[in-house]
Design a protein around this motif. Structure first.
Motif, PDB file in Angstrom:
ATOM      1  N   PHE A  85       0.836  -1.200   0.000  1.00  0.00           N
ATOM      2  CA  PHE A  85       0.000   0.000   0.000  1.00  0.00           C
ATOM      3  C   PHE A  85       0.877   1.258   0.000  1.00  0.00           C
ATOM      4  CE2 PHE A  85      -1.905   3.440   2.506  1.00  0.00           C
ATOM      5  CZ  PHE A  85      -3.014   3.719   1.730  1.00  0.00           C
ATOM      6  N   ILE A  86       1.908   1.232   0.824  1.00  0.00           N
ATOM      7  CA  ILE A  86       2.746   2.428   0.950  1.00  0.00           C
ATOM      8  C   ILE A  86       3.589   2.669  -0.296  1.00  0.00           C
ATOM      9  CG2 ILE A  86       4.699   3.418   2.249  1.00  0.00           C
ATOM     10  CD1 ILE A  86       3.374   2.174   4.742  1.00  0.00           C
ATOM     11  N   THR A  87       4.050   1.598  -0.921  1.00  0.00           N
ATOM     12  CA  THR A  87       4.979   1.796  -2.044  1.00  0.00           C
ATOM     13  C   THR A  87       4.291   1.822  -3.409  1.00  0.00           C
ATOM     14  OG1 THR A  87       5.383  -0.588  -2.086  1.00  0.00           O
ATOM     15  CG2 THR A  87       6.955   0.758  -0.860  1.00  0.00           C
ATOM     16  N   ASP A  88       3.030   1.446  -3.463  1.00  0.00           N
ATOM     17  CA  ASP A  88       2.335   1.352  -4.753  1.00  0.00           C
ATOM     18  C   ASP A  88       2.282   2.716  -5.447  1.00  0.00           C
ATOM     19  OD1 ASP A  88       0.549   0.979  -6.830  1.00  0.00           O
ATOM     20  OD2 ASP A  88      -0.682  -0.427  -5.693  1.00  0.00           O
ATOM     21  N   SER A  89       2.924   2.789  -6.611  1.00  0.00           N
ATOM     22  CA  SER A  89       3.010   4.094  -7.284  1.00  0.00           C
ATOM     23  C   SER A  89       1.685   4.509  -7.919  1.00  0.00           C
ATOM     24  CB  SER A  89       4.114   4.071  -8.339  1.00  0.00           C
ATOM     25  OG  SER A  89       3.934   2.940  -9.168  1.00  0.00           O
ATOM     26  N   SER A  90       0.729   3.561  -8.032  1.00  0.00           N
ATOM     27  CA  SER A  90      -0.549   3.950  -8.638  1.00  0.00           C
ATOM     28  C   SER A  90      -1.553   4.465  -7.603  1.00  0.00           C
ATOM     29  CB  SER A  90      -1.141   2.771  -9.418  1.00  0.00           C
ATOM     30  OG  SER A  90      -1.439   1.723  -8.537  1.00  0.00           O
ATOM     31  N   ILE A  91      -1.172   4.433  -6.339  1.00  0.00           N
ATOM     32  CA  ILE A  91      -2.062   5.002  -5.311  1.00  0.00           C
ATOM     33  C   ILE A  91      -1.750   6.495  -5.172  1.00  0.00           C
ATOM     34  CG2 ILE A  91      -2.754   4.928  -2.877  1.00  0.00           C
ATOM     35  CD1 ILE A  91      -2.298   1.931  -2.903  1.00  0.00           C
TER      36      ILE A  91
END
Ligand code: ADP
Ligand code: MG
Length: 343
Positions: free
Chosen positions: A246-252
Protein backbone atom coordinates in the motif's frame (compact mmCIF):
# COMPACT_ATOMS: atom_id res chain seq x y z
CA UNK A 1 21.21 38.05 31.21
CA UNK A 2 23.23 36.36 33.95
CA UNK A 3 20.01 35.46 35.68
CA UNK A 4 18.83 33.68 32.58
CA UNK A 5 21.97 31.61 32.39
CA UNK A 6 21.52 30.52 35.95
CA UNK A 7 18.23 28.94 35.00
CA UNK A 8 20.13 26.56 32.88
CA UNK A 9 22.68 25.78 35.59
CA UNK A 10 19.84 24.49 37.68
CA UNK A 11 18.86 22.06 34.97
CA UNK A 12 22.46 20.96 34.71
CA UNK A 13 22.59 19.97 38.34
CA UNK A 14 19.32 18.15 37.95
CA UNK A 15 20.65 15.83 35.31
CA UNK A 16 22.24 12.57 36.08
CA UNK A 17 22.37 11.04 32.65
CA UNK A 18 25.57 12.85 31.77
CA UNK A 19 24.42 14.18 28.47
CA UNK A 20 24.84 17.85 29.31
CA UNK A 21 28.55 18.23 28.92
CA UNK A 22 30.39 21.52 29.03
CA UNK A 23 30.02 22.11 25.31
CA UNK A 24 26.28 21.53 25.40
CA UNK A 25 25.89 23.87 28.35
CA UNK A 26 27.79 26.47 26.34
CA UNK A 27 25.48 25.96 23.39
CA UNK A 28 22.37 26.36 25.54
CA UNK A 29 23.79 29.46 27.19
CA UNK A 30 24.37 31.02 23.80
CA UNK A 31 20.82 30.22 22.71
CA UNK A 32 19.49 31.82 25.89
CA UNK A 33 21.66 34.91 25.43
CA UNK A 34 20.47 35.31 21.87
CA UNK A 35 16.88 35.07 23.04
CA UNK A 36 15.99 31.86 21.22
CA UNK A 37 15.19 30.15 24.50
CA UNK A 38 14.01 31.81 27.72
CA UNK A 39 14.42 29.00 30.22
CA UNK A 40 15.39 25.36 30.40
CA UNK A 41 14.02 23.01 33.00
CA UNK A 42 14.81 19.42 33.74
CA UNK A 43 15.18 16.37 31.59
CA UNK A 44 11.73 14.97 30.84
CA UNK A 45 12.62 11.85 28.87
CA UNK A 46 15.54 9.88 27.61
CA UNK A 47 15.43 7.83 24.46
CA UNK A 48 17.87 5.61 22.66
CA UNK A 49 20.19 8.34 21.48
CA UNK A 50 19.09 11.54 23.09
CA UNK A 51 17.65 13.20 26.16
CA UNK A 52 14.81 15.63 25.96
CA UNK A 53 14.59 18.74 28.12
CA UNK A 54 11.61 20.93 28.69
CA UNK A 55 12.04 24.63 28.11
CA UNK A 56 10.14 27.81 27.37
CA UNK A 57 10.35 30.78 25.09
CA UNK A 58 8.50 33.99 25.85
CA UNK A 59 7.91 35.42 22.43
CA UNK A 60 6.32 38.77 21.74
CA UNK A 61 4.34 37.42 18.83
CA UNK A 62 3.34 33.99 20.08
CA UNK A 63 3.42 34.38 23.85
CA UNK A 64 4.70 31.46 25.88
CA UNK A 65 5.98 28.67 23.64
CA UNK A 66 6.68 25.30 25.22
CA UNK A 67 9.88 23.78 23.94
CA UNK A 68 11.43 20.35 23.76
CA UNK A 69 15.21 20.43 23.53
CA UNK A 70 16.45 17.19 22.11
CA UNK A 71 20.10 16.77 23.01
CA UNK A 72 22.03 14.00 21.33
CA UNK A 73 24.30 11.91 23.43
CA UNK A 74 27.85 11.78 22.27
CA UNK A 75 28.93 8.36 23.39
CA UNK A 76 30.68 6.44 20.68
CA UNK A 77 28.51 3.35 21.04
CA UNK A 78 25.20 4.94 20.15
CA UNK A 79 26.75 6.69 17.18
CA UNK A 80 28.31 3.65 15.64
CA UNK A 81 24.86 2.11 15.45
CA UNK A 82 23.78 4.97 13.25
CA UNK A 83 26.22 4.19 10.48
CA UNK A 84 23.80 2.41 8.27
CA UNK A 85 21.30 5.27 8.14
CA UNK A 86 23.71 7.92 7.00
CA UNK A 87 26.00 5.82 4.86
CA UNK A 88 23.48 5.51 2.03
CA UNK A 89 22.05 9.01 2.17
CA UNK A 90 23.51 11.19 -0.54
CA UNK A 91 22.70 14.37 1.38
CA UNK A 92 25.35 13.57 3.98
CA UNK A 93 27.94 11.71 1.95
CA UNK A 94 30.71 14.29 2.31
CA UNK A 95 30.31 14.99 5.94
CA UNK A 96 30.06 11.75 7.75
CA UNK A 97 33.16 11.00 9.79
CA UNK A 98 33.20 7.48 11.06
CA UNK A 99 36.38 7.73 13.09
CA UNK A 100 35.26 10.78 15.07
CA UNK A 101 31.64 10.51 16.19
CA UNK A 102 31.71 13.91 17.88
CA UNK A 103 32.28 15.52 14.54
CA UNK A 104 29.21 13.80 13.13
CA UNK A 105 26.83 15.19 15.74
CA UNK A 106 25.91 18.29 13.76
CA UNK A 107 25.09 15.92 10.92
CA UNK A 108 22.63 14.10 13.19
CA UNK A 109 20.94 17.15 14.53
CA UNK A 110 20.74 18.64 11.06
CA UNK A 111 19.26 15.42 9.73
CA UNK A 112 16.60 15.41 12.44
CA UNK A 113 15.95 19.10 11.82
CA UNK A 114 15.55 18.75 8.06
CA UNK A 115 13.45 15.60 8.27
CA UNK A 116 11.16 17.13 10.87
CA UNK A 117 10.77 20.23 8.66
CA UNK A 118 9.59 17.99 5.84
CA UNK A 119 6.99 16.37 8.08
CA UNK A 120 5.83 19.83 9.18
CA UNK A 121 5.65 21.01 5.58
CA UNK A 122 3.38 18.15 4.56
CA UNK A 123 1.04 18.41 7.51
CA UNK A 124 2.09 15.21 9.25
CA UNK A 125 1.33 15.55 12.95
CA UNK A 126 4.71 16.04 14.61
CA UNK A 127 6.42 18.62 16.83
CA UNK A 128 7.07 21.87 15.01
CA UNK A 129 10.75 22.16 14.31
CA UNK A 130 12.20 25.51 15.42
CA UNK A 131 15.99 25.54 15.17
CA UNK A 132 19.12 23.54 15.75
CA UNK A 133 22.54 24.32 17.12
CA UNK A 134 25.37 21.82 17.42
CA UNK A 135 24.00 18.84 19.43
CA UNK A 136 20.63 20.41 20.25
CA UNK A 137 17.43 20.35 18.20
CA UNK A 138 14.67 22.60 19.47
CA UNK A 139 11.04 21.83 18.66
CA UNK A 140 7.64 22.45 20.20
CA UNK A 141 6.82 20.42 23.27
CA UNK A 142 4.05 17.85 22.96
CA UNK A 143 2.37 17.65 26.35
CA UNK A 144 0.89 19.84 29.07
CA UNK A 145 2.44 21.76 31.97
CA UNK A 146 5.87 20.32 31.35
CA UNK A 147 4.64 16.72 31.33
CA UNK A 148 5.40 15.04 28.03
CA UNK A 149 2.49 13.22 26.41
CA UNK A 150 2.82 9.43 26.68
CA UNK A 151 4.17 7.28 23.90
CA UNK A 152 1.85 4.73 22.27
CA UNK A 153 3.74 2.13 24.27
CA UNK A 154 2.41 3.65 27.48
CA UNK A 155 -1.24 4.35 26.66
CA UNK A 156 -4.24 2.13 27.13
CA UNK A 157 -6.59 2.32 24.15
CA UNK A 158 -10.07 1.07 23.53
CA UNK A 159 -10.39 -1.13 20.48
CA UNK A 160 -12.30 1.55 18.58
CA UNK A 161 -9.67 4.15 19.37
CA UNK A 162 -6.87 1.76 18.37
CA UNK A 163 -8.61 1.10 15.06
CA UNK A 164 -8.92 4.83 14.40
CA UNK A 165 -5.27 5.44 15.26
CA UNK A 166 -4.11 2.54 13.09
CA UNK A 167 -5.73 4.03 10.02
CA UNK A 168 -4.28 7.40 10.85
CA UNK A 169 -0.77 5.99 11.28
CA UNK A 170 -1.03 4.14 7.96
CA UNK A 171 -2.01 7.38 6.21
CA UNK A 172 0.88 9.21 7.86
CA UNK A 173 3.28 6.50 6.68
CA UNK A 174 1.89 6.82 3.16
CA UNK A 175 2.26 10.60 3.21
CA UNK A 176 5.74 10.37 4.64
CA UNK A 177 6.75 8.10 1.77
CA UNK A 178 5.00 9.88 -1.09
CA UNK A 179 5.04 13.52 0.03
CA UNK A 180 8.13 13.79 2.23
CA UNK A 181 9.96 11.09 0.25
CA UNK A 182 11.10 9.68 3.58
CA UNK A 183 10.99 6.42 5.44
CA UNK A 184 10.92 6.84 9.21
CA UNK A 185 13.25 3.88 9.78
CA UNK A 186 12.55 3.62 13.51
CA UNK A 187 8.78 3.74 13.60
CA UNK A 188 7.33 1.93 16.57
CA UNK A 189 5.17 2.55 19.63
CA UNK A 190 8.21 4.22 21.25
CA UNK A 191 8.41 6.94 18.63
CA UNK A 192 4.75 7.83 18.37
CA UNK A 193 3.19 10.03 21.04
CA UNK A 194 -0.45 10.13 21.97
CA UNK A 195 -1.68 13.66 22.53
CA UNK A 196 -5.15 15.20 22.36
CA UNK A 197 -6.57 11.95 21.04
CA UNK A 198 -4.17 11.76 18.09
CA UNK A 199 -0.85 10.20 17.18
CA UNK A 200 2.18 12.44 16.75
CA UNK A 201 5.30 11.19 15.05
CA UNK A 202 8.69 11.97 16.58
CA UNK A 203 12.33 10.91 16.36
CA UNK A 204 13.13 11.32 12.67
CA UNK A 205 16.89 11.71 13.04
CA UNK A 206 17.52 8.36 11.41
CA UNK A 207 14.85 8.68 8.73
CA UNK A 208 16.14 8.08 5.22
CA UNK A 209 15.23 9.19 1.73
CA UNK A 210 12.91 6.69 0.10
CA UNK A 211 15.59 5.98 -2.51
CA UNK A 212 18.21 5.05 0.12
CA UNK A 213 19.88 1.77 -0.76
CA UNK A 214 18.32 0.06 2.25
CA UNK A 215 15.00 1.88 2.09
CA UNK A 216 12.94 -1.27 1.59
CA UNK A 217 14.57 -3.00 4.55
CA UNK A 218 13.79 -0.05 6.83
CA UNK A 219 10.25 0.29 5.51
CA UNK A 220 9.58 -3.39 6.02
CA UNK A 221 10.71 -3.07 9.62
CA UNK A 222 8.45 -0.04 10.17
CA UNK A 223 5.50 -1.91 8.65
CA UNK A 224 6.23 -4.89 10.90
CA UNK A 225 6.43 -2.79 14.08
CA UNK A 226 3.24 -0.88 13.33
CA UNK A 227 1.32 -4.02 12.38
CA UNK A 228 2.45 -5.97 15.41
CA UNK A 229 1.73 -3.11 17.78
CA UNK A 230 -1.84 -2.61 16.53
CA UNK A 231 -2.44 -6.36 16.45
CA UNK A 232 -1.57 -6.50 20.10
CA UNK A 233 -4.12 -3.73 20.68
CA UNK A 234 -6.81 -5.83 19.06
CA UNK A 235 -6.94 -4.21 15.61
CA UNK A 236 -7.64 -6.33 12.53
CA UNK A 237 -4.79 -4.91 10.51
CA UNK A 238 -3.64 -5.49 6.98
CA UNK A 239 -0.88 -8.01 6.68
CA UNK A 240 2.66 -6.65 6.75
CA UNK A 241 3.09 -7.21 3.03
CA UNK A 242 -0.22 -5.52 2.24
CA UNK A 243 0.82 -2.50 4.24
CA UNK A 244 4.20 -2.41 2.52
CA UNK A 245 2.53 -2.67 -0.90
CA UNK A 246 0.00 0.00 0.00
CA UNK A 247 2.75 2.43 0.95
CA UNK A 248 4.98 1.80 -2.04
CA UNK A 249 2.33 1.35 -4.75
CA UNK A 250 3.01 4.09 -7.28
CA UNK A 251 -0.55 3.95 -8.64
CA UNK A 252 -2.06 5.00 -5.31
CA UNK A 253 -2.62 8.75 -5.33
CA UNK A 254 -4.21 11.46 -3.21
CA UNK A 255 -7.47 10.83 -5.05
CA UNK A 256 -7.77 7.08 -4.56
CA UNK A 257 -5.76 6.55 -1.35
CA UNK A 258 -8.70 6.60 1.08
CA UNK A 259 -10.73 4.35 -1.19
CA UNK A 260 -7.88 1.84 -1.41
CA UNK A 261 -7.57 1.88 2.35
CA UNK A 262 -11.32 1.26 2.78
CA UNK A 263 -11.06 -1.66 0.42
CA UNK A 264 -8.02 -3.08 2.16
CA UNK A 265 -9.53 -2.77 5.61
CA UNK A 266 -12.52 -4.82 4.45
CA UNK A 267 -10.09 -7.66 3.75
CA UNK A 268 -8.18 -7.28 7.02
CA UNK A 269 -8.27 -10.11 9.48
CA UNK A 270 -7.65 -10.50 13.15
CA UNK A 271 -4.36 -12.18 13.86
CA UNK A 272 -6.18 -15.15 15.37
CA UNK A 273 -8.01 -15.71 12.09
CA UNK A 274 -4.83 -15.84 10.07
CA UNK A 275 -4.08 -19.27 8.66
CA UNK A 276 -0.75 -21.05 8.84
CA UNK A 277 -0.27 -20.39 5.14
CA UNK A 278 -0.85 -16.66 5.62
CA UNK A 279 1.61 -16.71 8.50
CA UNK A 280 4.22 -18.61 6.48
CA UNK A 281 3.90 -16.09 3.65
CA UNK A 282 4.27 -13.24 6.11
CA UNK A 283 7.41 -14.81 7.55
CA UNK A 284 8.92 -15.22 4.09
CA UNK A 285 8.13 -11.60 3.33
CA UNK A 286 9.98 -10.47 6.44
CA UNK A 287 13.09 -12.33 5.30
CA UNK A 288 13.22 -11.61 1.60
CA UNK A 289 15.40 -8.89 0.10
CA UNK A 290 13.39 -6.32 -1.85
CA UNK A 291 15.38 -4.29 -4.34
CA UNK A 292 14.57 -0.60 -4.44
CA UNK A 293 15.54 0.03 -8.02
CA UNK A 294 15.58 -2.17 -11.07
CA UNK A 295 19.32 -1.64 -11.00
CA UNK A 296 19.49 -3.75 -7.80
CA UNK A 297 17.66 -6.68 -9.30
CA UNK A 298 20.18 -9.46 -9.64
CA UNK A 299 18.48 -11.64 -12.20
CA UNK A 300 15.34 -10.11 -13.63
CA UNK A 301 14.58 -12.95 -16.04
CA UNK A 302 14.87 -15.56 -13.33
CA UNK A 303 12.54 -13.57 -11.07
CA UNK A 304 9.96 -13.18 -13.83
CA UNK A 305 10.11 -16.88 -14.72
CA UNK A 306 9.64 -17.81 -11.09
CA UNK A 307 6.77 -15.37 -10.70
CA UNK A 308 5.03 -16.72 -13.80
CA UNK A 309 5.37 -20.21 -12.37
CA UNK A 310 3.33 -19.07 -9.37
CA UNK A 311 5.99 -17.45 -7.19
CA UNK A 312 5.73 -13.93 -5.92
CA UNK A 313 7.64 -11.00 -7.32
CA UNK A 314 8.05 -8.95 -4.17
CA UNK A 315 9.11 -5.78 -5.90
CA UNK A 316 6.33 -5.64 -8.49
CA UNK A 317 4.49 -2.77 -6.78
CA UNK A 318 7.65 -0.79 -6.31
CA UNK A 319 8.44 -0.89 -10.00
CA UNK A 320 4.77 -0.59 -11.00
CA UNK A 321 4.14 -4.05 -12.50
CA UNK A 322 0.77 -5.77 -12.38
CA UNK A 323 0.44 -8.85 -10.18
CA UNK A 324 0.19 -11.12 -13.22
CA UNK A 325 3.12 -9.22 -14.78
CA UNK A 326 1.02 -8.54 -17.85
CA UNK A 327 2.05 -4.90 -17.99
CA UNK A 328 2.43 -1.77 -15.94
CA UNK A 329 -0.20 -0.69 -13.45
CA UNK A 330 -2.54 2.14 -14.38
CA UNK A 331 -4.67 2.01 -11.27
CA UNK A 332 -4.33 0.30 -7.88
CA UNK A 333 -4.92 -3.42 -8.12
CA UNK A 334 -7.14 -3.39 -5.08
CA UNK A 335 -9.56 -1.09 -6.90
CA UNK A 336 -9.46 -3.18 -10.08
CA UNK A 337 -10.51 -6.22 -8.07
CA UNK A 338 -13.34 -4.22 -6.54
CA UNK A 339 -14.61 -3.19 -9.98
CA UNK A 340 -14.48 -6.76 -11.25
CA UNK A 341 -16.63 -7.86 -8.33
CA UNK A 342 -19.13 -5.13 -8.98
CA UNK A 343 -19.53 -5.99 -12.67
P1 ADP B 1 15.73 9.03 20.83
O1 ADP B 1 16.31 9.19 19.47
O2 ADP B 1 16.74 9.08 21.89
O3 ADP B 1 14.80 7.84 20.93
P2 ADP B 1 13.31 10.68 20.84
O4 ADP B 1 13.18 11.74 19.81
O5 ADP B 1 12.52 9.43 20.62
O6 ADP B 1 14.85 10.36 21.07
O7 ADP B 1 12.91 11.32 22.23
C1 ADP B 1 13.01 10.60 23.44
C2 ADP B 1 11.73 10.73 24.25
O8 ADP B 1 11.50 12.09 24.54
C3 ADP B 1 10.49 10.28 23.50
O9 ADP B 1 10.20 8.93 23.73
C4 ADP B 1 9.39 11.16 24.06
O10 ADP B 1 8.85 10.56 25.22
C5 ADP B 1 10.13 12.42 24.46
N1 ADP B 1 9.97 13.48 23.44
C6 ADP B 1 10.68 13.64 22.30
N2 ADP B 1 10.30 14.72 21.62
C7 ADP B 1 9.29 15.28 22.34
C8 ADP B 1 8.47 16.45 22.16
N3 ADP B 1 8.61 17.25 21.11
N4 ADP B 1 7.55 16.71 23.11
C9 ADP B 1 7.41 15.91 24.19
N5 ADP B 1 8.15 14.82 24.41
C10 ADP B 1 9.09 14.49 23.51
MG1 MG C 1 13.00 7.44 20.20
Amino acid sequence: ESNRCRNKDKSDRATTDGCLDVLTIGTICKLIKKGYISEVNGCVATGKEASVYYGKLYSETEGEVHLALKIFRTSIQSFNDRDKYVAGDFRYRHRYNKSNPRQSIPTWTEKEFRNLKRLNAHGIRSPKCLFTKYDVVVMTFIGDNGWPAPTLKEVVLTQDKARELYRDVVIMMWKMYHKCKLIHADLSEFNMIYYQGKVWIIDVGQSVENNHCEATTFLKKDCTNVTEYFNRRGVATMRIKELFDFITDSSITDENMEECLDQLSKNSKYRSEITDIDQAEEDVFKQVFIPKKLHDVVDYERDIDEAKAGGDLYYKRLVGLKADLSGTVQQPEILEKKQEKEQ
